[in-house]
Structures are given as C-alpha cells and as structure tokens.
Design a protein around this motif. Structure first.
Motif, PDB file in Angstrom:
ATOM      1  N   TYR A 192     -57.335  24.313  -3.065  1.00 48.39           N
ATOM      2  CA  TYR A 192     -58.320  25.389  -3.069  1.00 48.39           C
ATOM      3  C   TYR A 192     -57.730  26.643  -2.427  1.00 48.39           C
ATOM      4  CZ  TYR A 192     -62.409  28.200  -2.098  1.00 48.39           C
ATOM      5  OH  TYR A 192     -63.290  29.251  -2.024  1.00 48.39           O
ATOM      6  N   LEU A 193     -57.070  26.487  -1.288  1.00 45.14           N
ATOM      7  CA  LEU A 193     -56.481  27.643  -0.611  1.00 45.14           C
ATOM      8  C   LEU A 193     -55.358  28.251  -1.445  1.00 45.14           C
ATOM      9  CD1 LEU A 193     -56.531  26.412   3.085  1.00 45.14           C
ATOM     10  CD2 LEU A 193     -58.013  28.138   2.022  1.00 45.14           C
ATOM     11  N   LEU A 216     -57.108  30.341  -3.948  1.00 45.92           N
ATOM     12  CA  LEU A 216     -57.626  31.520  -3.250  1.00 45.92           C
ATOM     13  C   LEU A 216     -56.515  32.549  -3.019  1.00 45.92           C
ATOM     14  CD1 LEU A 216     -60.356  32.386  -2.037  1.00 45.92           C
ATOM     15  CD2 LEU A 216     -59.583  31.381   0.112  1.00 45.92           C
ATOM     16  N   ASP A 217     -55.342  32.077  -2.586  1.00 40.27           N
ATOM     17  CA  ASP A 217     -54.209  32.988  -2.383  1.00 40.27           C
ATOM     18  C   ASP A 217     -53.827  33.686  -3.683  1.00 40.27           C
ATOM     19  OD1 ASP A 217     -53.947  32.413   0.329  1.00 40.27           O
ATOM     20  OD2 ASP A 217     -52.426  30.864   0.004  1.00 40.27           O
ATOM     21  N   GLY A 263     -58.185  30.219   6.306  1.00 39.67           N
ATOM     22  CA  GLY A 263     -58.937  30.456   5.081  1.00 39.67           C
ATOM     23  C   GLY A 263     -59.758  31.731   5.082  1.00 39.67           C
ATOM     24  N   GLU A 264     -60.271  32.132   6.249  1.00 41.15           N
ATOM     25  CA  GLU A 264     -61.091  33.348   6.280  1.00 41.15           C
ATOM     26  C   GLU A 264     -60.261  34.586   5.930  1.00 41.15           C
ATOM     27  OE1 GLU A 264     -64.697  32.392   9.275  1.00 41.15           O
ATOM     28  OE2 GLU A 264     -62.736  32.673  10.217  1.00 41.15           O
ATOM     29  N   ARG A 269     -57.513  34.580   4.213  1.00 41.41           N
ATOM     30  CA  ARG A 269     -57.095  34.433   2.824  1.00 41.41           C
ATOM     31  C   ARG A 269     -58.243  34.789   1.872  1.00 41.41           C
ATOM     32  NH1 ARG A 269     -54.068  28.705   3.720  1.00 41.41           N
ATOM     33  NH2 ARG A 269     -53.036  29.028   1.723  1.00 41.41           N
ATOM     34  N   ALA A 270     -59.462  34.455   2.245  1.00 41.87           N
ATOM     35  CA  ALA A 270     -60.617  34.754   1.393  1.00 41.87           C
ATOM     36  C   ALA A 270     -60.911  36.254   1.353  1.00 41.87           C
ATOM     37  CB  ALA A 270     -61.847  33.997   1.889  1.00 41.87           C
ATOM     38  N   ARG A 271     -60.620  36.967   2.440  1.00 42.23           N
ATOM     39  CA  ARG A 271     -60.884  38.410   2.460  1.00 42.23           C
ATOM     40  C   ARG A 271     -60.082  39.144   1.389  1.00 42.23           C
ATOM     41  NH1 ARG A 271     -61.230  37.695   8.134  1.00 42.23           N
ATOM     42  NH2 ARG A 271     -59.040  38.233   8.413  1.00 42.23           N
ATOM     43  N   VAL A 279     -59.689  38.308  -1.582  1.00 49.37           N
ATOM     44  CA  VAL A 279     -60.380  38.190  -2.863  1.00 49.37           C
ATOM     45  C   VAL A 279     -61.516  39.207  -2.947  1.00 49.37           C
ATOM     46  CG1 VAL A 279     -61.712  36.616  -4.336  1.00 49.37           C
ATOM     47  CG2 VAL A 279     -59.760  35.756  -3.042  1.00 49.37           C
TER      48      VAL A 279
END
Length: 106
Positions: free
Chosen positions: A27-28, A31-32, A91-92, A94-96, A98
């Motif tokens: 998933y990560l 996301l990346d 993850g936070e 990395r999610a930013r 997106v």
C-alpha cells in the motif's frame, strides 16, 4: 567521562501477520508512486510516466498481498493496527504527496 547520547528509540511496529505486513508495504509503495505522479507536485513528465508504469505492478502486488490474507482466512482488516504501522513507516508524510499542495497566499 562524557555521557553518550543515544538516538531516540524508534517506535516499534505493531504485531502484524506476514500478510498484513506485506499489505502495508505494498500500500505504501502504491502511495509513493501516486505521489510521484501527482500533477500538482511533479516537476517533469518522464518521472511521472515512469511512476505510472510502475503503478500497475505495485497495484498487482497489493492485490496479491490481499489475496494471500483472504486465502489464509484473515478476513478482517484491523484498521487501527495497520494505521499505526503505516504511521511508524512515515505514511502520513507519504500520503501528503498525494494531496493537493496548499494554495499560495495572494
């Protein structure tokens, strides 16, 4: 004698099954890649194109990891536990990538 300063201890990952760990990792990875493709944040088409080409493989890896969980009768996804694991793995941040960047002040 000077006291040695140790780096801060890393937050430990919560206990995960091997399949859950694989789902989090895949998933990560997706996301990346989405962050690298984000047209509001990318600098060039070539790197976005390469990330988009890799995204299909990464999505297949995520699908396969979820299939393994399902085949092993791991029917539930424990969102809180997996979210903690993703936070430990940055993850936070990395999610930013997106998300849309904040609008510049006028």
């Amino acid at each position: 004698m000077p006291s040695e300063k140790w780096p801060p201890e890393l937050t430990p990952l919560p206990a995960l099954t091997r399949a859950e760990g694989e789902v989090v990792d895949r998933y990560l990875e997706v996301l990346d890649l989405l962050g690298r493709i984000n047209p509001a944040r990318t600098q060039g088409t070539y790197s976005a194109l390469r990330a988009a080409q890799t995204l299909a493989l990464a999505a297949a890896g995520l699908r396969d990891a979820l299939t393994v969980m399902h085949e092993r009768d791991e029917r539930e996804i424990y969102g809180g536990t997996l979210a903690r694991a993703m936070r430990v793995l940055d993850g936070e941040r990395r999610a930013r990538r997106v998300m849309l960047p904040p609008e510049p002040p006028n």
